[in-house]
Design an enzyme around this catalytic site. Structure first.
Site, PDB file in Angstrom:
ATOM      1  N   LYS A  38     -44.179 -21.273  80.282  1.00  0.00           N
ATOM      2  CA  LYS A  38     -44.051 -22.874  79.991  1.00  0.00           C
ATOM      3  C   LYS A  38     -43.915 -23.804  81.065  1.00  0.00           C
ATOM      4  CE  LYS A  38     -40.869 -21.680  76.052  1.00  0.00           C
ATOM      5  NZ  LYS A  38     -41.783 -22.343  75.035  1.00  0.00           N
ATOM      6  N   ARG A  73     -41.829 -14.541  66.791  1.00  0.00           N
ATOM      7  CA  ARG A  73     -42.437 -13.986  65.732  1.00  0.00           C
ATOM      8  C   ARG A  73     -42.780 -12.547  65.751  1.00  0.00           C
ATOM      9  NH1 ARG A  73     -47.393 -17.769  65.657  1.00  0.00           N
ATOM     10  NH2 ARG A  73     -45.832 -18.921  66.618  1.00  0.00           N
TER      11      ARG A  73
END
Length: 491
Positions: free
Chosen positions: A269, A343
């Site tokens: 990120k 996820r």
């Protein structure tokens, strides 16, 4: 901090709070207000003086509006006039939150409640007071002022004790979720989180707790959790809690994403997006705290809670874009983005719940996508489910709790995005509709429970940029209040 009682005879009050509402006789657009008759008789002349002050102070009675009147040499020494709007639970919650801030430097205040006060009003007021007075600090400096003691005056305290106890438990568990989420990741490893849950559960002997470490996760085939946690020196964990009262007729599984810090892995990120990633376990914090609250309240519903915990770090052992991961139960995922890691751990937990726990209902909460905030803003979670009744029940509980969610569609046209040439699924398609596609990916792991599953993407509302109503800057504990409301409604 919070007690409910009658007014003692000849009692001297230092700070007395009196409710004010919009005047029933006011014309549309008129800002006039009126003092609300209280359940207890007030000190001589106090009610008359307060009633005379209302028009002078130009009060409208809106929720959370406050005026303070000094009375040197008399008791009470200060009167606080508090707007309660329509007197509903939401209005009282806003009023309680405003009062917690306005009276932050007071040692003790007393609130005279209306004679017709409802349990919902008492709950709203109590939760507003307790949640807005929350503080999180890791410093040796003195804490900022915070309201220390509050007495609620009613004619019949016993009629409201149960409501107040529920509000206290709800607020306590919401504050716990905030504490867990606010804690810096230099402290908050997966093992630390598991230890905090173990400590909190120790006071609830009927609550069973299991913590799986890396070796057991590997032996049982939790490939998603192991992959995401593989790049960290702090290994992953899977916390499993079970509240199983003898009178339970419904079994609910709650699952919460627990990424204790998210660098994005090798798909790293940018710094601005990384600096608040201590909050990436807010879903796990919410489901754990809600389960502890349900056990404390002895709700008659069986709850099994799963918190898959991992730290998504960059190292030579981190999973790579393009890796194929084998999840619990054997389904494989191709991943080209290690920043879509939540996820992957949820997929393991969902598959385990379906295969081993076989619940009646399956709910997951996750700080899953930034697309949630793009679609719905900072205060609203995205809700996905194929079950209209389950969705309606959760949305009703969320609204009653003072939180917010909006149901979004599970477009079947987007399922083709999940196709992979080398694995069963592609975990992070790049075609857009990020929150919807993430939900569709999770649905693939729900098996026979597909029509009894609900997913909440709550990344945006898990964090507040500033104080607002009952929220304080930082972690919000989103979901704890809503889950407890919903769990209490299950028969």
């Amino acid at each position: 901090m919070l007690a409910i009682r009658p007014l003692a005879e000849s009692e001297r009050l230092e700070v007395l709070v009196l409710p004010v509402r919009p005047a029933e006789s006011a014309m549309e657009g008129d800002a006039s207000a009126e003092l609300v008759p209280t359940a207890v008789a007030l000190p001589d002349g106090t009610a008359e003086e307060a009633a005379a002050l209302v028009p002078v102070a130009r009060l409208s009675g809106r929720p959370g509006e406050i005026r303070t009147h000094l009375r040197p040499g008399r008791g009470p020494g200060r009167l606080m006039l508090l707007g309660i709007g329509d007197g509903g639970e939401s209005a009282w919650r806003d009023a309680g939150a405003a009062l917690a801030r306005a009276a932050a430097d007071e040692t003790h205040i007393t609130i005279a409640l209306p004679g017709e006060v409802t349990p919902a009003a008492v709950r709203g007021l109590a939760e507003g007071l307790l949640l807005a007075s929350y503080r999180f600090r890791m410093t040796d400096a003195d804490d900022p002022p915070a309201l220390d003691g509050v007495d609620l005056l009613v004619a019949d305290p016993a009629a409201h004790e149960s409501t107040l106890a529920t509000a206290r438990t709800t607020a306590t568990m919401t504050r716990l979720a905030r504490d867990l989420t606010n804690t810096p990741s230099s402290v908050k490893t997966p093992q630390w989180f598991a230890d905090q849950v173990t400590s909190a559960a120790a006071d609830l002997p009927d609550l069973r707790l299991t913590v799986r470490g890396p070796a057991q996760l590997a032996a049982e085939g939790f490939g998603g959790i192991l992959a995401v946690g593989g790049g960290s020196a702090s290994g992953p964990r899977l916390v499993e809690m079970d509240w199983h009262p003898a009178n339970a007729r419904t079994h609910v599984v709650l699952i919460g994403k627990g990424i204790t810090f998210d660098t994005g892995g090798l798909s790293i990120k940018p710094v601005p997006a990384m600096k608040l990633m201590r909050k990436d376990m807010a879903g796990a914090a919410a489901v754990v705290a809600a389960t502890l609250g349900a056990a404390a309240l002895r709700l008659p519903v069986r709850i099994t809670t799963l918190a898959p915990l991992a730290e998504n770090m960059v190292s030579g052992s981190a999973f790579r874009p393009g890796d194929v991961i084998r999840h619990y139960g054997g389904t494989t995922s191709e991943t080209t983005n290690s920043d879509a890691e939540g996820r992957l751990v949820l997929a393991d937990a969902l598959a385990y719940a379906v295969r081993q726990l076989k619940p009646d209902l399956l709910i997951d909460l996750a700080t899953l996508t930034g697309a949630n905030a793009v679609a719905l803003g900072k205060r609203t979670a995205a809700l996905y489910s194929e079950n209209d009744d389950l969705a309606a029940d959760l949305l009703a509980a969320i609204a009653a709790a003072g939180e917010a969610a909006w149901r979004l569609p599970l477009h079947t046209d987007y399922v083709e995005y999940l196709g992979s040439e080398i694995a069963d699924l592609f975990s992070a398609p790049a075609q857009g509709a990020g929150s919807v596609v993430a939900a569709l990916y999770l649905r693939e792991f729900t098996g026979e429970l597909r029509d009894r599953w609900l997913h909440l993407d709550m990344s945006a509302p898990s964090w507040a940029d500033g104080d607002q109503a009952e929220l304080t800057r930082g972690a919000t504990g989103w979901g704890v209040r809503s889950l407890l409301r919903w769990l209490a409604s299950i028969d």
